[in-house]
Motif scaffolding. Structure first.
Motif, PDB file in Angstrom:
ATOM      1  N   ALA A 220      16.017  -4.622  -3.045  1.00  9.60           N
ATOM      2  CA  ALA A 220      16.200  -3.193  -3.332  1.00  9.60           C
ATOM      3  C   ALA A 220      14.974  -2.689  -4.080  1.00  9.60           C
ATOM      4  CB  ALA A 220      17.457  -2.987  -4.174  1.00  9.60           C
ATOM      5  N   ALA A 221      14.523  -1.474  -3.756  1.00 13.34           N
ATOM      6  CA  ALA A 221      13.311  -0.963  -4.400  1.00 13.34           C
ATOM      7  C   ALA A 221      13.278   0.557  -4.341  1.00 13.34           C
ATOM      8  CB  ALA A 221      12.065  -1.539  -3.723  1.00 13.34           C
ATOM      9  N   LYS A 222      12.557   1.138  -5.312  1.00 12.77           N
ATOM     10  CA  LYS A 222      12.372   2.594  -5.357  1.00 12.77           C
ATOM     11  C   LYS A 222      11.002   2.897  -5.941  1.00 12.77           C
ATOM     12  CE  LYS A 222      13.490   6.848  -4.782  1.00 12.77           C
ATOM     13  NZ  LYS A 222      12.057   7.144  -4.544  1.00 12.77           N
ATOM     14  N   THR A 223      10.320   3.864  -5.329  1.00  7.62           N
ATOM     15  CA  THR A 223       9.019   4.294  -5.816  1.00  7.62           C
ATOM     16  C   THR A 223       9.167   5.547  -6.680  1.00  7.62           C
ATOM     17  OG1 THR A 223       8.675   5.702  -3.884  1.00  7.62           O
ATOM     18  CG2 THR A 223       7.875   3.433  -3.755  1.00  7.62           C
ATOM     19  N   GLY A 224       8.076   5.918  -7.321  1.00  6.10           N
ATOM     20  CA  GLY A 224       8.029   7.165  -8.084  1.00  6.10           C
ATOM     21  C   GLY A 224       6.601   7.641  -8.200  1.00  6.10           C
ATOM     22  N   THR A 225       6.403   8.943  -8.071  1.00  4.03           N
ATOM     23  CA  THR A 225       5.075   9.541  -8.224  1.00  4.03           C
ATOM     24  C   THR A 225       5.234  10.845  -8.987  1.00  4.03           C
ATOM     25  OG1 THR A 225       4.381   8.619  -6.099  1.00  4.03           O
ATOM     26  CG2 THR A 225       3.004  10.353  -7.039  1.00  4.03           C
ATOM     27  N   THR A 226       4.386  11.084  -9.974  1.00  5.40           N
ATOM     28  CA  THR A 226       4.476  12.312 -10.749  1.00  5.40           C
ATOM     29  C   THR A 226       3.484  13.349 -10.227  1.00  5.40           C
ATOM     30  OG1 THR A 226       2.928  11.436 -12.385  1.00  5.40           O
ATOM     31  CG2 THR A 226       5.258  11.127 -12.820  1.00  5.40           C
ATOM     32  N   ASN A 227       3.595  14.563 -10.749  1.00  3.93           N
ATOM     33  CA  ASN A 227       2.750  15.667 -10.307  1.00  3.93           C
ATOM     34  C   ASN A 227       1.274  15.296 -10.391  1.00  3.93           C
ATOM     35  OD1 ASN A 227       4.988  17.225  -9.814  1.00  3.93           O
ATOM     36  ND2 ASN A 227       4.918  18.259 -11.794  1.00  3.93           N
ATOM     37  N   ASN A 228       0.542  15.676  -9.362  1.00  4.96           N
ATOM     38  CA  ASN A 228      -0.902  15.435  -9.298  1.00  4.96           C
ATOM     39  C   ASN A 228      -1.264  13.949  -9.295  1.00  4.96           C
ATOM     40  OD1 ASN A 228      -1.471  18.260  -9.405  1.00  4.96           O
ATOM     41  ND2 ASN A 228      -1.143  18.186 -11.625  1.00  4.96           N
ATOM     42  N   ASN A 229      -0.290  13.118  -8.902  1.00 10.12           N
ATOM     43  CA  ASN A 229      -0.546  11.668  -8.820  1.00 10.12           C
ATOM     44  C   ASN A 229      -1.064  11.097 -10.134  1.00 10.12           C
ATOM     45  OD1 ASN A 229       0.241  11.477  -6.118  1.00 10.12           O
ATOM     46  ND2 ASN A 229      -1.808  11.925  -5.377  1.00 10.12           N
ATOM     47  N   LYS A 230      -0.429  11.474 -11.237  1.00 13.51           N
ATOM     48  CA  LYS A 230      -0.858  10.938 -12.529  1.00 13.51           C
ATOM     49  C   LYS A 230      -0.195   9.601 -12.839  1.00 13.51           C
ATOM     50  CE  LYS A 230      -1.989  15.361 -14.704  1.00 13.51           C
ATOM     51  NZ  LYS A 230      -1.687  16.297 -15.820  1.00 13.51           N
ATOM     52  N   ASP A 231       0.966   9.352 -12.248  1.00 16.31           N
ATOM     53  CA  ASP A 231       1.692   8.090 -12.454  1.00 16.31           C
ATOM     54  C   ASP A 231       2.223   7.604 -11.117  1.00 16.31           C
ATOM     55  OD1 ASP A 231       2.180   7.980 -15.646  1.00 16.31           O
ATOM     56  OD2 ASP A 231       2.441  10.035 -14.949  1.00 16.31           O
ATOM     57  N   ALA A 232       2.101   6.321 -10.867  1.00 11.55           N
ATOM     58  CA  ALA A 232       2.664   5.699  -9.670  1.00 11.55           C
ATOM     59  C   ALA A 232       3.546   4.537 -10.097  1.00 11.55           C
ATOM     60  CB  ALA A 232       1.544   5.213  -8.748  1.00 11.55           C
ATOM     61  N   TRP A 233       4.762   4.495  -9.572  1.00 14.84           N
ATOM     62  CA  TRP A 233       5.753   3.490  -9.973  1.00 14.84           C
ATOM     63  C   TRP A 233       6.324   2.786  -8.749  1.00 14.84           C
ATOM     64  CZ3 TRP A 233       7.544   3.468 -15.292  1.00 14.84           C
ATOM     65  CH2 TRP A 233       7.096   4.553 -16.065  1.00 14.84           C
ATOM     66  N   LEU A 234       6.726   1.557  -8.946  1.00 12.90           N
ATOM     67  CA  LEU A 234       7.583   0.864  -7.987  1.00 12.90           C
ATOM     68  C   LEU A 234       8.427  -0.133  -8.783  1.00 12.90           C
ATOM     69  CD1 LEU A 234       6.611  -0.481  -4.465  1.00 12.90           C
ATOM     70  CD2 LEU A 234       8.647  -1.162  -5.704  1.00 12.90           C
ATOM     71  N   ILE A 235       9.735   0.021  -8.680  1.00 15.74           N
ATOM     72  CA  ILE A 235      10.663  -0.891  -9.365  1.00 15.74           C
ATOM     73  C   ILE A 235      11.609  -1.446  -8.323  1.00 15.74           C
ATOM     74  CG2 ILE A 235      12.373  -1.124 -11.202  1.00 15.74           C
ATOM     75  CD1 ILE A 235      10.944   1.789 -11.973  1.00 15.74           C
ATOM     76  N   GLY A 236      11.725  -2.752  -8.270  1.00 11.73           N
ATOM     77  CA  GLY A 236      12.580  -3.361  -7.266  1.00 11.73           C
ATOM     78  C   GLY A 236      13.180  -4.663  -7.753  1.00 11.73           C
ATOM     79  N   TYR A 237      14.197  -5.130  -7.030  1.00 13.86           N
ATOM     80  CA  TYR A 237      14.956  -6.264  -7.551  1.00 13.86           C
ATOM     81  C   TYR A 237      15.756  -6.973  -6.478  1.00 13.86           C
ATOM     82  CZ  TYR A 237      18.624  -2.649  -7.351  1.00 13.86           C
ATOM     83  OH  TYR A 237      19.475  -1.650  -6.931  1.00 13.86           O
ATOM     84  N   THR A 238      16.108  -8.200  -6.795  1.00 14.71           N
ATOM     85  CA  THR A 238      17.153  -8.971  -6.126  1.00 14.71           C
ATOM     86  C   THR A 238      18.189  -9.268  -7.210  1.00 14.71           C
ATOM     87  OG1 THR A 238      16.176 -11.111  -6.642  1.00 14.71           O
ATOM     88  CG2 THR A 238      15.420 -10.022  -4.623  1.00 14.71           C
ATOM     89  N   PRO A 239      19.283  -9.966  -6.885  1.00 15.17           N
ATOM     90  CA  PRO A 239      20.260 -10.243  -7.942  1.00 15.17           C
ATOM     91  C   PRO A 239      19.746 -11.105  -9.094  1.00 15.17           C
ATOM     92  CG  PRO A 239      21.289 -10.447  -5.797  1.00 15.17           C
ATOM     93  CD  PRO A 239      19.813 -10.295  -5.544  1.00 15.17           C
ATOM     94  N   ASN A 240      18.586 -11.787  -8.925  1.00 17.52           N
ATOM     95  CA  ASN A 240      18.142 -12.672 -10.008  1.00 17.52           C
ATOM     96  C   ASN A 240      16.740 -12.390 -10.542  1.00 17.52           C
ATOM     97  OD1 ASN A 240      16.771 -13.618  -7.786  1.00 17.52           O
ATOM     98  ND2 ASN A 240      17.937 -15.533  -7.641  1.00 17.52           N
ATOM     99  N   ILE A 241      16.109 -11.285 -10.132  1.00 14.61           N
ATOM    100  CA  ILE A 241      14.848 -10.885 -10.752  1.00 14.61           C
ATOM    101  C   ILE A 241      14.606  -9.404 -10.486  1.00 14.61           C
ATOM    102  CG2 ILE A 241      13.424 -11.530  -8.765  1.00 14.61           C
ATOM    103  CD1 ILE A 241      11.250 -12.404 -10.821  1.00 14.61           C
ATOM    104  N   VAL A 242      14.129  -8.715 -11.504  1.00 11.95           N
ATOM    105  CA  VAL A 242      13.787  -7.301 -11.365  1.00 11.95           C
ATOM    106  C   VAL A 242      12.368  -7.118 -11.904  1.00 11.95           C
ATOM    107  CG1 VAL A 242      14.939  -6.767 -13.571  1.00 11.95           C
ATOM    108  CG2 VAL A 242      14.369  -4.921 -11.990  1.00 11.95           C
ATOM    109  N   THR A 243      11.552  -6.401 -11.137  1.00 12.28           N
ATOM    110  CA  THR A 243      10.141  -6.213 -11.496  1.00 12.28           C
ATOM    111  C   THR A 243       9.759  -4.753 -11.353  1.00 12.28           C
ATOM    112  OG1 THR A 243       9.570  -8.461 -10.762  1.00 12.28           O
ATOM    113  CG2 THR A 243       7.765  -6.871 -10.945  1.00 12.28           C
ATOM    114  N   GLY A 244       9.058  -4.249 -12.361  1.00  5.39           N
ATOM    115  CA  GLY A 244       8.556  -2.882 -12.322  1.00  5.39           C
ATOM    116  C   GLY A 244       7.049  -2.876 -12.461  1.00  5.39           C
ATOM    117  N   VAL A 245       6.409  -1.991 -11.711  1.00  3.36           N
ATOM    118  CA  VAL A 245       4.946  -1.854 -11.768  1.00  3.36           C
ATOM    119  C   VAL A 245       4.600  -0.379 -11.953  1.00  3.36           C
ATOM    120  CG1 VAL A 245       2.783  -2.083 -10.488  1.00  3.36           C
ATOM    121  CG2 VAL A 245       4.504  -3.895 -10.361  1.00  3.36           C
ATOM    122  N   TRP A 246       3.667  -0.126 -12.856  1.00  3.37           N
ATOM    123  CA  TRP A 246       3.099   1.213 -13.043  1.00  3.37           C
ATOM    124  C   TRP A 246       1.618   1.145 -12.733  1.00  3.37           C
ATOM    125  CZ3 TRP A 246      -1.007   2.651 -16.070  1.00  3.37           C
ATOM    126  CH2 TRP A 246      -1.223   4.034 -16.239  1.00  3.37           C
TER     127      TRP A 246
END
Length: 831
Positions: free
Chosen positions: A565-591
């Motif tokens: 499972a995963a979800k991205t995120g982007t803020t106005n004017n591309n100032k922040d880029a996110w991706l947070i994703g997981y399985t039942p035994n590990i969750v990882t977020g990247v900015w």
């Protein structure tokens, strides 16, 4: 006679107390006379001996030894310059030159606090006492130690001059990491000797030793250091050490700190994150000299891999997309334990302010905040199939449906958000809207669930955004607040852990220098979210097919062979880029982004995606494969609009074989829903305060209804030709193919009842069907599905792990018209 006796008792008691008092005074005088002044020359050796060490989760990798490379160069008082000693006295002990080593009033105040609290919390120490305490290297705050400290403070004042005592103190002050004393501190921070410090630089130097990690100029709390520096300057002005003009000039002076130097530390952002926690709980003195052994949660194998991946991808993104920095956090969702923390691409890279820990900094999350809204919606009764209209919609009630402000209002008050591609898709399910990161449906869902409830849900999950709903409004769902990567990653971990929340932790165990356990990790998971709602979110966020229209089939969110499972995120004017994703035994977020908020050329998946994907591919090879628990099916008696029927609110089911109205005997496989066309916005069918309840009797009472409805009707008038919608004719009869008398009649020829089965021996099933044609036979043993057959016979060898002494074999028969019947055969097991 009685009065005389009482008088004698009182007199004797008084003499007793006086005797004890004078004996105590004599004892103290003897102690003072014979007390040995500590050997300050052996200070360094004892400090190293009692060094605090921070380890990875195995206890085999030393991440940081606080004094393994200690730097301290003693200098005479004359070389400390004009300002540093005066600044130090002003902030630490402004009566230093007038007291005799102790301040009785401060001691009494400390005793009062300690007695009131029931614990030894406050010291009331002078600079002289701190010199004694540092040389004794004991952090005990007991009354006995305090008496010893006071006695030795008086003693040292009779042996050393004030300048000598202050010299000892400043020469041993901690300035962060392994750096002690004014000379090494001034060289590290400013590249100069203490005697050459400006007033402002000296104020900084005096401010830091109180809490070297908290006030470090290289960490995220630089603003707190500036505040404390100004406190020092204000205090110096109050004491007439400097003039008000000198104070103001020093406050306005632009002070430049030298870049931080590498010290052989491993996982520095994580180490200093842990160090700050330790200092807040135990105090900086304990960390410096308490000899603690700290076993952290860090998986150094994952950490090293994360550091390499972040560095390499951040350097590539800098060239291609003007994105200089990245951060990564990985957590075990079953425990809340931090497995990896990379706060920047390079801690020691001053060109990007690398020492600043982005993992704990607050940034706007963009669309990565949306899952909290949708999970709240699922709890309220909406489903992944619920359909809303992605059409241009004005959400401000002081503007008309076309985005024009009403009289007395301004255009700036209107709010008509666009999608990332400036396109609209018409009717779209919540599953597709979330996975394709479409904005207009998300804003509608935030309105339907309520900003208050959305904020409450996010905060309960550990995403603590400041402010209230009036600060964010409906823009909250598009990432209008600020969160830290650490917090939002752990919050996604609650989804991964089937709705159970674990607090973030970086420490497994702490032992003191005597090997006594001070604290130890204990499991403390708390069920927080509705499990069906969580399983629906996991089903949506792991649906790669649903995200294909936006991201493609083989995007950075997809890992072959794993249900992620995963979800991205982007803020106005591309100032922040996110991706947070997981399985039942590990969750990882990247900015990914720039610390100074400089816009980038790309957003979430393009920048954070490669790092997240590469790290997760590696991490998942170290984990047992585990699948998400699937959600329950959405019942057919659920309100049509919530099931995804957008064409109208009145529906009926027919049987596809007989053509009649479906009954309780009509199997789901042959049911078909027919809808009476009546196109409206969802607010026509749903009361947002009771989504599963009856449709509103007066939809216009909702302040958003007119804007939403107008937008939908305008869209429908232009696009209805694209949809093959007709008014169905409702049958006048009921399904006569599937009735209570239509069940297929069959006999079980094998096995017979009460058959005894042996270990590793096949079970043979044979049936006869008299009045129907077989479509399939399903076999269950103790309610566990075994297999299916399209023949009248089926053989299988049962797994002994599912066998009991007494067992039930269930045979379910389905005929070609989907009529069903079943029989249960009891079996005994001889093991």
């Amino acid at each position: 006679m009685k009065k005389h006796k009482i008088f004698n008792i009182l007199k004797n008691t008084l003499f007793l107390f006086l005797g004890i008092f004078f004996i105590g005074i004599a004892g103290i005088m003897i102690y003072v006379a014979t007390a040995q002044i500590p050997d300050f020359k052996s200070f360094e050796a004892r400090r190293i001996e009692n060094s605090t060490k921070i380890y990875d989760r195995t206890g085999g990798v030393v991440l940081y030894d606080f004094h393994i490379n200690t730097k301290r160069t003693e200098i005479p008082f004359a070389d400390m310059g004009k300002w540093l000693p005066q600044a130090t006295v002003a902030i630490e002990d402004n009566n230093f030159y007038t007291h005799n080593g102790v301040r009785p009033i401060s001691i009494l105040r400390a005793i009062k606090v300690n007695l009131t609290s029931g614990k030894a919390k406050q010291g009331g120490s002078t600079i002289t006492q701190q010199v004694i305490k540092n040389s004794l290297l004991t952090q005990d705050k007991s009354i006995t130690r305090k008496i010893k400290e006071v006695v030795l403070a008086y003693k040292i004042e009779t042996v050393f001059s004030k300048e000598q005592i202050l010299e000892l103190y400043i020469n041993n002050n901690p300035y962060g990491g392994t750096v002690y004393g004014a000379k090494e501190g001034a060289r590290m921070f400013f590249g100069k000797d203490p005697k050459d410090l400006t007033l402002a630089e000296a104020a900084y130097m005096a401010a830091i030793p109180n809490a070297p990690t908290l006030y470090s100029p290289y960490k995220k709390n630089k603003a707190k250091l500036d505040e404390r520096k100004n406190i020092v300057l204000n205090r110096m002005a109050e004491l007439k050490i400097i003039t008000e003009k000198e104070r103001d000039d020093a406050k306005n002076e632009v002070v430049v700190f030298k870049p931080e130097q590498s010290t052989g530390i491993k996982a520095p952002h994580f180490v200093f994150y842990i160090q700050q926690q330790l200092e807040e709980k135990y105090g900086p003195d304990v960390i410096q000299t308490g000899g603690l052994n700290v076993i952290t949660t860090l998986d150094y194998t994952l950490q090293k891999q994360a550091e390499d991946i972040v560095y390499r991808n951040a350097k590539e993104s800098e060239k291609a997309y003007n994105a200089t920095n990245q951060s990564l956090v990985s957590i075990d969702p079953k425990t809340g334990q931090i497995l990896a923390m990379v706060g920047s691409r390079d801690y020691f890279d001053t060109t990007i302010d690398g020492a600043f820990n982005i993992a704990t900094a607050r940034r706007q999350p963009g669309s990565s905040f949306k899952p909290f809204i949708y999970e709240t919606a699922f709890e309220k009764g909406y489903t992944p199939n619920t359909t809303v209209f992605d059409v241009p919609t004005e959400f401000s009630t002081v503007c008309n449906p076309y985005g024009k402000p009403e009289p007395g209002h301004k255009k700036e008050e209107c709010y008509m958000p666009d999608n990332y591609d400036n396109k609209n898709r018409g009717p779209i399910t919540l599953r597709d809207a979330l996975q394709q990161s479409i904005n207009v449906p998300a804003v509608k869902m935030l309105y339907l669930v309520g900003v208050d409830d959305a904020l409450r849900k996010a905060r309960s999950m550990g995403v603590n955004m400041t402010g209230d709903k009036n600060q964010y409004g409906l823009s909250l769902v598009l990432g209008g607040g600020e969160v830290s990567l650490l917090d939002i990653t752990n919050a996604y971990g609650i989804f991964a852990n089937d709705g159970v929340k674990n607090s973030i932790t970086g420490i497994l165990q702490i032992k003191d220098k005597d090997a006594q356990v001070l604290e130890e990790y204990k499991e403390s998971g708390t069920p927080l979210l509705n499990t069906q709602a969580v399983r629906l979110i996991n089903s949506v966020l792991s649906d790669n097919n649903a995200r294909i229209p936006t991201f493609g089939a083989n995007s950075a969110l997809y890992i072959p062979g794993y249900n992620v499972a995963a979800k991205t995120g982007t803020t106005n004017n591309n100032k922040d880029a996110w991706l947070i994703g997981y399985t039942p035994n590990i969750v990882t977020g990247v900015w990914a982004g720039n610390n100074d908020n400089t816009p980038m050329k790309k957003g979430g998946a393009a920048l954070a995606g490669p790092t997240w994907n590469e790290f997760m591919r590696f991490a998942l090879t170290k984990k047992d494969r585990e699948e998400f628990i699937p959600p329950q099916e959405i019942p057919l008696d659920t309100k049509p609009i919530l099931r995804g029927v957008w064409q109208g609110g009145e529906t009926f089911f027919i049987d596809k074989i007989s053509g009649g109205l479906a009954t309780e005997y009509t199997p789901d496989e042959t049911k078909e829903e027919r809808v009476v066309p009546n196109i409206h916005s969802i607010l026509y069918w749903v009361n947002k305060n009771d989504p599963k309840g009856p449709s509103p009797s007066n939809p216009n009472s909702d302040s958003q209804y007119n804007n939403w409805e107008t937008a939908v009707q305008n869209w429908w008038s232009k696009n209805k030709g694209q949809y093959n919608i007709f008014t169905p004719i409702k049958p006048s009869y009921f399904d006569n193919i599937h009735t209570q008398y239509s069940k297929p009649d069959f006999k079980v020829l094998l096995p017979q009842g009460d058959t005894i089965i042996e270990k590793d021996t096949p079970i043979s099933i044979q049936i006869s069907l008299t009045n129907k044609q077989l479509k399939k036979m399903d076999v269950f043993l103790n309610n566990i599905f075994i297999g299916s057959s399209t023949n009248l016979m089926y053989d299988f060898t049962p797994d002994e792990n599912i066998l009991n002494e007494d067992n039930n074999l269930k045979i379910v028969i389905v005929d070609t018209e989907y009529n069903k019947n079943e029989k249960v055969i009891p079996l005994s097991y001889n093991n």
